[in-house]
Motif scaffolding. Structure first.
Motif, PDB file in Angstrom:
ATOM      1  N   TYR A 118       0.843  -1.193   0.000  1.00 15.17           N
ATOM      2  CA  TYR A 118       0.000   0.000   0.000  1.00 15.17           C
ATOM      3  C   TYR A 118       0.883   1.249   0.000  1.00 15.17           C
ATOM      4  CZ  TYR A 118      -3.768  -3.154   1.490  1.00 15.17           C
ATOM      5  OH  TYR A 118      -4.678  -4.171   1.578  1.00 15.17           O
ATOM      6  N   SER A 119       0.379   2.305  -0.615  1.00 13.63           N
ATOM      7  CA  SER A 119       1.070   3.591  -0.629  1.00 13.63           C
ATOM      8  C   SER A 119       0.543   4.473   0.498  1.00 13.63           C
ATOM      9  CB  SER A 119       0.876   4.296  -1.978  1.00 13.63           C
ATOM     10  OG  SER A 119       1.450   3.545  -3.025  1.00 13.63           O
ATOM     11  N   VAL A 120       1.457   5.137   1.188  1.00 12.82           N
ATOM     12  CA  VAL A 120       1.097   6.059   2.263  1.00 12.82           C
ATOM     13  C   VAL A 120       1.774   7.385   1.985  1.00 12.82           C
ATOM     14  CG1 VAL A 120       1.169   6.515   4.740  1.00 12.82           C
ATOM     15  CG2 VAL A 120       0.929   4.161   3.910  1.00 12.82           C
ATOM     16  N   GLU A 121       1.000   8.458   1.928  1.00  8.45           N
ATOM     17  CA  GLU A 121       1.556   9.782   1.680  1.00  8.45           C
ATOM     18  C   GLU A 121       2.074  10.432   2.955  1.00  8.45           C
ATOM     19  OE1 GLU A 121       2.003  11.521  -1.178  1.00  8.45           O
ATOM     20  OE2 GLU A 121       1.427   9.714  -2.272  1.00  8.45           O
ATOM     21  N   LYS A 122       1.282  10.361   4.032  1.00  6.98           N
ATOM     22  CA  LYS A 122       1.651  11.112   5.241  1.00  6.98           C
ATOM     23  C   LYS A 122       1.490  10.333   6.531  1.00  6.98           C
ATOM     24  CE  LYS A 122       0.515  15.696   3.344  1.00  6.98           C
ATOM     25  NZ  LYS A 122      -0.343  16.896   3.529  1.00  6.98           N
ATOM     26  N   GLU A 123       0.395   9.580   6.689  1.00  6.17           N
ATOM     27  CA  GLU A 123       0.117   9.038   8.011  1.00  6.17           C
ATOM     28  C   GLU A 123      -0.637   7.719   7.973  1.00  6.17           C
ATOM     29  OE1 GLU A 123      -2.476  12.125   9.740  1.00  6.17           O
ATOM     30  OE2 GLU A 123      -4.081  10.636   9.700  1.00  6.17           O
ATOM     31  N   MET A 124      -0.567   7.014   9.102  1.00  7.19           N
ATOM     32  CA  MET A 124      -1.329   5.792   9.330  1.00  7.19           C
ATOM     33  C   MET A 124      -1.918   5.850  10.735  1.00  7.19           C
ATOM     34  SD  MET A 124       1.386   2.962   7.956  1.00  7.19           S
ATOM     35  CE  MET A 124       0.172   1.680   8.159  1.00  7.19           C
ATOM     36  N   VAL A 125      -3.114   5.307  10.894  1.00 10.10           N
ATOM     37  CA  VAL A 125      -3.735   5.171  12.206  1.00 10.10           C
ATOM     38  C   VAL A 125      -4.058   3.697  12.395  1.00 10.10           C
ATOM     39  CG1 VAL A 125      -5.686   5.805  13.676  1.00 10.10           C
ATOM     40  CG2 VAL A 125      -4.719   7.493  12.106  1.00 10.10           C
ATOM     41  N   PHE A 126      -3.574   3.086  13.492  1.00  6.78           N
ATOM     42  CA  PHE A 126      -3.913   1.683  13.705  1.00  6.78           C
ATOM     43  C   PHE A 126      -4.372   1.429  15.134  1.00  6.78           C
ATOM     44  CE2 PHE A 126       0.547   2.472  12.831  1.00  6.78           C
ATOM     45  CZ  PHE A 126       1.231   2.084  13.977  1.00  6.78           C
ATOM     46  N   HIS A 127      -5.464   0.681  15.221  1.00  8.10           N
ATOM     47  CA  HIS A 127      -6.089   0.328  16.492  1.00  8.10           C
ATOM     48  C   HIS A 127      -5.734  -1.121  16.806  1.00  8.10           C
ATOM     49  CE1 HIS A 127     -10.048  -0.908  18.651  1.00  8.10           C
ATOM     50  NE2 HIS A 127      -9.134  -0.574  19.549  1.00  8.10           N
ATOM     51  N   MET A 128      -5.202  -1.366  18.013  1.00  7.29           N
ATOM     52  CA  MET A 128      -4.735  -2.686  18.404  1.00  7.29           C
ATOM     53  C   MET A 128      -5.781  -3.407  19.246  1.00  7.29           C
ATOM     54  SD  MET A 128      -2.013  -2.122  16.800  1.00  7.29           S
ATOM     55  CE  MET A 128      -0.959  -3.543  17.053  1.00  7.29           C
ATOM     56  N   HIS A 129      -5.795  -4.738  19.137  1.00  4.49           N
ATOM     57  CA  HIS A 129      -6.855  -5.530  19.745  1.00  4.49           C
ATOM     58  C   HIS A 129      -6.713  -5.676  21.256  1.00  4.49           C
ATOM     59  CE1 HIS A 129      -8.603  -9.786  20.490  1.00  4.49           C
ATOM     60  NE2 HIS A 129      -9.495  -8.873  20.768  1.00  4.49           N
ATOM     61  N   GLN A 130      -5.660  -6.368  21.720  1.00  4.55           N
ATOM     62  CA  GLN A 130      -5.587  -6.711  23.137  1.00  4.55           C
ATOM     63  C   GLN A 130      -5.496  -5.484  24.039  1.00  4.55           C
ATOM     64  OE1 GLN A 130      -3.823  -8.093  20.601  1.00  4.55           O
ATOM     65  NE2 GLN A 130      -2.909 -10.064  21.210  1.00  4.55           N
ATOM     66  N   SER A 131      -4.689  -4.503  23.666  1.00  2.00           N
ATOM     67  CA  SER A 131      -4.496  -3.311  24.506  1.00  2.00           C
ATOM     68  C   SER A 131      -5.598  -2.286  24.352  1.00  2.00           C
ATOM     69  CB  SER A 131      -3.154  -2.657  24.170  1.00  2.00           C
ATOM     70  OG  SER A 131      -3.168  -2.143  22.843  1.00  2.00           O
ATOM     71  N   ASP A 132      -6.280  -2.291  23.204  1.00  2.00           N
ATOM     72  CA  ASP A 132      -7.282  -1.273  22.858  1.00  2.00           C
ATOM     73  C   ASP A 132      -6.633   0.081  22.580  1.00  2.00           C
ATOM     74  OD1 ASP A 132      -9.945  -0.639  22.280  1.00  2.00           O
ATOM     75  OD2 ASP A 132     -10.345   0.110  24.298  1.00  2.00           O
ATOM     76  N   PHE A 133      -5.308   0.102  22.382  1.00  8.64           N
ATOM     77  CA  PHE A 133      -4.600   1.332  22.056  1.00  8.64           C
ATOM     78  C   PHE A 133      -4.799   1.683  20.585  1.00  8.64           C
ATOM     79  CE2 PHE A 133      -0.991   0.690  25.410  1.00  8.64           C
ATOM     80  CZ  PHE A 133      -1.930   0.866  26.419  1.00  8.64           C
ATOM     81  N   THR A 134      -4.881   2.979  20.294  1.00  8.65           N
ATOM     82  CA  THR A 134      -4.843   3.472  18.921  1.00  8.65           C
ATOM     83  C   THR A 134      -3.609   4.343  18.764  1.00  8.65           C
ATOM     84  OG1 THR A 134      -7.245   3.412  18.604  1.00  8.65           O
ATOM     85  CG2 THR A 134      -6.001   4.866  17.175  1.00  8.65           C
ATOM     86  N   TRP A 135      -2.774   4.014  17.776  1.00 11.79           N
ATOM     87  CA  TRP A 135      -1.542   4.736  17.488  1.00 11.79           C
ATOM     88  C   TRP A 135      -1.665   5.473  16.174  1.00 11.79           C
ATOM     89  CZ3 TRP A 135       2.379   4.271  21.138  1.00 11.79           C
ATOM     90  CH2 TRP A 135       2.276   3.193  22.021  1.00 11.79           C
ATOM     91  N   VAL A 136      -0.931   6.563  16.033  1.00 11.18           N
ATOM     92  CA  VAL A 136      -0.875   7.287  14.767  1.00 11.18           C
ATOM     93  C   VAL A 136       0.595   7.486  14.412  1.00 11.18           C
ATOM     94  CG1 VAL A 136      -1.126   9.507  15.977  1.00 11.18           C
ATOM     95  CG2 VAL A 136      -1.544   9.379  13.510  1.00 11.18           C
ATOM     96  N   ALA A 137       0.940   7.178  13.164  1.00 10.72           N
ATOM     97  CA  ALA A 137       2.323   7.300  12.688  1.00 10.72           C
ATOM     98  C   ALA A 137       2.367   8.288  11.532  1.00 10.72           C
ATOM     99  CB  ALA A 137       2.856   5.946  12.236  1.00 10.72           C
ATOM    100  N   PHE A 138       3.416   9.117  11.515  1.00  7.98           N
ATOM    101  CA  PHE A 138       3.582  10.147  10.489  1.00  7.98           C
ATOM    102  C   PHE A 138       4.906   9.926   9.743  1.00  7.98           C
ATOM    103  CE2 PHE A 138       1.171  11.971  14.012  1.00  7.98           C
ATOM    104  CZ  PHE A 138       0.044  12.466  13.367  1.00  7.98           C
ATOM    105  N   PHE A 139       4.891  10.180   8.428  1.00 10.45           N
ATOM    106  CA  PHE A 139       6.070  10.013   7.582  1.00 10.45           C
ATOM    107  C   PHE A 139       6.378  11.334   6.877  1.00 10.45           C
ATOM    108  CE2 PHE A 139       3.811   6.019   7.898  1.00 10.45           C
ATOM    109  CZ  PHE A 139       4.806   5.093   8.180  1.00 10.45           C
ATOM    110  N   SER A 140       7.653  11.688   6.829  1.00  7.94           N
ATOM    111  CA  SER A 140       8.047  12.939   6.173  1.00  7.94           C
ATOM    112  C   SER A 140       8.137  12.780   4.658  1.00  7.94           C
ATOM    113  CB  SER A 140       9.386  13.430   6.721  1.00  7.94           C
ATOM    114  OG  SER A 140      10.430  12.511   6.417  1.00  7.94           O
ATOM    115  N   LYS A 141       8.122  11.543   4.163  1.00  5.60           N
ATOM    116  CA  LYS A 141       8.147  11.261   2.728  1.00  5.60           C
ATOM    117  C   LYS A 141       7.098  10.200   2.407  1.00  5.60           C
ATOM    118  CE  LYS A 141      13.170  11.976   2.179  1.00  5.60           C
ATOM    119  NZ  LYS A 141      14.422  11.357   1.654  1.00  5.60           N
TER     120      LYS A 141
END
Length: 328
Positions: A167-190
């Protein structure tokens, strides 16, 4: 690489403990190319060794590190919501070092470049859910084989054939995890291309060894564009530690309930917090300074000659903000 974690706080009348659960953490780093690397027995350093980055000034608020066997650096700064990694060129391939995320949690949803990602409140209790109209990512299985989803349990976003798609990602990803229920967001400069691999909830729960890594996301290509010598900067932050309220552990959600006020993980605040994270993602600190600014002598007295009540001593922070992209 680095590992980000939100520990569980346990308290009693005589004790306060911060419990670290490795399986709920998220790692950000790179796989080291062993080619040409001397072993420790031959006078080299271990593959994952790192040291203080002498190119960066020492800071009372953090430390900058660099890895010995891969062109990868980080600046760890107290008070920052982000974990930050900078990836340079590989000495052998002359291409960008490729980042890798890993976690002991399997993902529930992975969203790519969602400009309008928000959270909505469901009617049954305090639950937040990502909108389904966003572009989602499907993973391959950890072992590369097709697998059957558990119809009674939480499904991981795994492709029908068990293969990892790109998959192509321009700027960011958001992923929600199952066991912890945490949601993380990742950013890319390229812009980057990514693949992911996930474990899945088994049809039958069998006691025994649990895979330490249940989710891995690899960047497989970096679009250097017009600035091939520019580092790839990747930043990741915890967006919500109680996304649905249905975690296998309830301590993070229970703690929020005891505060008496709405935090950035609250139903009405998480959208604002995501906006703030997006606005600050492409500017990171390396060697911040802190100092004290005392009142000037002219400010000591007012017009009547008495000591001024407006005299203020300020604590001043210089975050040494560094743009992740050329030209800011």
């Amino acid at each position: 690489g680095i590992e980000l974690s939100l520990p569980v706080m346990k308290t009693s009348d005589i004790n306060i403990q911060m419990i670290y659960d490795e399986s709920n953490a998220l790692s950000l780093g790179a796989i080291v190319n062993e080619e040409g690397v001397k072993s420790a027995e031959d006078g080299g350093s271990s593959l994952t060794s790192y040291e203080v980055d002498q190119d960066e000034s020492l800071s009372p608020l953090g430390v900058s590190l660099k890895w010995n066997n891969v062109n990868m650096k980080t600046s760890i700064v107290r008070g920052m919501p982000y974990g930050t990694m900078r990836f340079g060129k590989d000495d052998h391939t002359q291409k960008s070092v490729l980042p890798t995320f890993a976690s002991g949690n399997r993902p529930v949803t992975i969203l790519l470049d969602s400009k309008e990602t928000t959270f909505k409140t469901l009617k049954t209790g305090r639950k937040n859910a990502l909108k389904t109209g966003d572009r989602k990512m499907m993973c391959g299985t950890i072992n590369g084989k097709p697998t059957k989803h558990n119809p009674f349990g939480q499904m991981a976003p795994i492709s029908a054939d068990g293969k990892a798609h790109t998959y192509s990602v321009e700027k960011e990803m958001v992923f929600h995890m199952h066991q912890s229920d945490f949601t993380w967001v990742a950013f890319f400069s390229k812009p980057v291309k990514v693949q992911c691999f996930s474990d899945i909830m088994p049809l039958v729960s069998i006691p025994g060894y649990i895979n330490k890594v249940q989710f891995r996301l690899n960047v497989v290509e970096v679009d250097d564009g017009k600035n091939p010598e520019e580092e790839l900067v990747v930043r990741v932050a915890l967006l919500d530690e109680c996304t649905t309220g249905e975690s296998q552990m309830h301590e993070h959600c229970d703690h929020l309930k005891t505060l008496g006020y709405e935090t950035t993980s609250g139903e009405h605040k998480v959208k604002e917090y995501l906006k703030v994270l997006r606005e600050g993602a492409m500017s990171y600190p390396k060697s911040p300074l802190v100092g004290t600014e005392f009142p000037k002598e002219d400010d000591e007295t007012d017009e009547g000659g008495e000591v001024s009540k407006d005299r203020v001593t300020n604590v001043v922070f210089d975050w040494d903000a560094t743009p992740a992209k050329a030209g800011g």
